[in-house]
Design a protein around this motif. Structure first.
Motif, short mmCIF file in Angstrom:
data_model
loop_
_atom_site.label_atom_id
_atom_site.label_comp_id
_atom_site.label_asym_id
_atom_site.label_seq_id
_atom_site.Cartn_x
_atom_site.Cartn_y
_atom_site.Cartn_z
N UNK A 65 24.40 4.23 -20.61
CA UNK A 65 23.35 3.21 -20.69
C UNK A 65 22.19 3.59 -19.77
N UNK A 66 22.51 3.93 -18.53
CA UNK A 66 21.46 4.29 -17.57
C UNK A 66 20.74 5.57 -18.01
N UNK A 73 22.05 2.10 -7.65
CA UNK A 73 22.04 0.65 -7.75
C UNK A 73 22.15 0.00 -6.38
N UNK A 74 22.88 0.66 -5.47
CA UNK A 74 23.06 0.12 -4.12
C UNK A 74 22.93 1.26 -3.13
N UNK A 75 22.48 0.93 -1.92
CA UNK A 75 22.31 1.99 -0.93
C UNK A 75 22.36 1.39 0.47
N UNK A 76 22.34 2.30 1.44
CA UNK A 76 22.26 1.89 2.84
C UNK A 76 21.35 2.89 3.56
N UNK A 77 21.02 2.57 4.80
CA UNK A 77 20.08 3.41 5.56
C UNK A 77 20.60 4.83 5.73
N UNK A 87 16.12 2.70 -5.29
CA UNK A 87 17.23 1.75 -5.22
C UNK A 87 16.92 0.58 -6.15
N UNK A 88 17.83 0.35 -7.09
CA UNK A 88 17.74 -0.78 -8.01
C UNK A 88 16.35 -0.88 -8.64
N UNK A 89 15.84 0.24 -9.11
CA UNK A 89 14.50 0.22 -9.69
C UNK A 89 14.41 0.96 -11.01
#
Length: 190
Positions: A11-12, A80-84, A100-102
């Motif tokens: 899908x992505x 879809x999700x991330x951290x520093x 991220x999520x864009x």
């Protein structure tokens, strides 16, 4: 422009591909799995790599970062999700765009343009850094050779440099090459 999409989610990957096609890109390859990823990317030899990850694990991120380091191409990573820490690691690995999520097909063209521009700017800086390092190393070699000539021939610094320069011009070589020859000869005669 040849573009490779690396994404296990059909899908992505379809959203990325549709956005690229709507932006006028036609040479698009999709890689669904990560088995032998680097070998497959080398075989396709893309100009840009787009990577989609849902909720990337450390291992997945590290594998994608290895790809980014190895292929030296613009890489945009969609997560879809991330951290520093993941963002920092992606920058250090050379990822040109970390989104991220864009993931929206309307944004693909502008993200691709940003990715390529950032990659080119970074590559230019890397080239300048390498040239500066090389120039510094040559300067060190020339200074060392001048010191050898000054000591062995009892001559002032400017005369030692002129001597190396005239030999370099006569032999059609770089002064750094002549300087390295002087250093090598000096070490042999010790």
């Amino acid at each position: 422009m040849k573009i490779v999409i690396v994404d296990e989610s059909p899908v992505r990957a379809a959203i990325l591909e549709e956005g690229l096609r709507e932006a006028g890109f036609a040479d698009i390859e999709r890689i669904a799995g990560t088995n032998s990823l680097l070998r497959r990317i080398y075989a396709l030899d893309p100009e840009v790599i787009l990577i989609g990850l849902e909720n990337p694990s450390r291992d997945e991120l590290e594998q994608m970062f290895q790809v980014s380091r190895a292929v030296r191409r613009p890489v945009a990573m969609f997560v879809d999700q991330s951290d520093a820490a993941s963002i920092q690691a992606s920058v250090e690995a050379g990822v040109s765009a970390y989104i991220v999520d864009g993931l929206k097909k309307e944004r693909i063209k502008s993200i691709l343009d940003l990715c390529v521009s950032r990659f080119n700017a970074f590559a230019k800086l890397q080239g300048e850094l390498e040239r500066a390092r090389s120039d510094l190393e040559e300067r060190k070699v020339i200074d060392r050779a001048k010191g050898i000539l000054m000591k062995s021939k009892n001559m002032p610094e400017d005369e030692a440099y002129r001597l190396m320069r005239s030999v370099a011009m006569r032999e059609n070589k770089k002064i750094a090459d002549i300087a390295q020859s002087i250093i090598t000869a000096s070490e042999l005669l010790k």
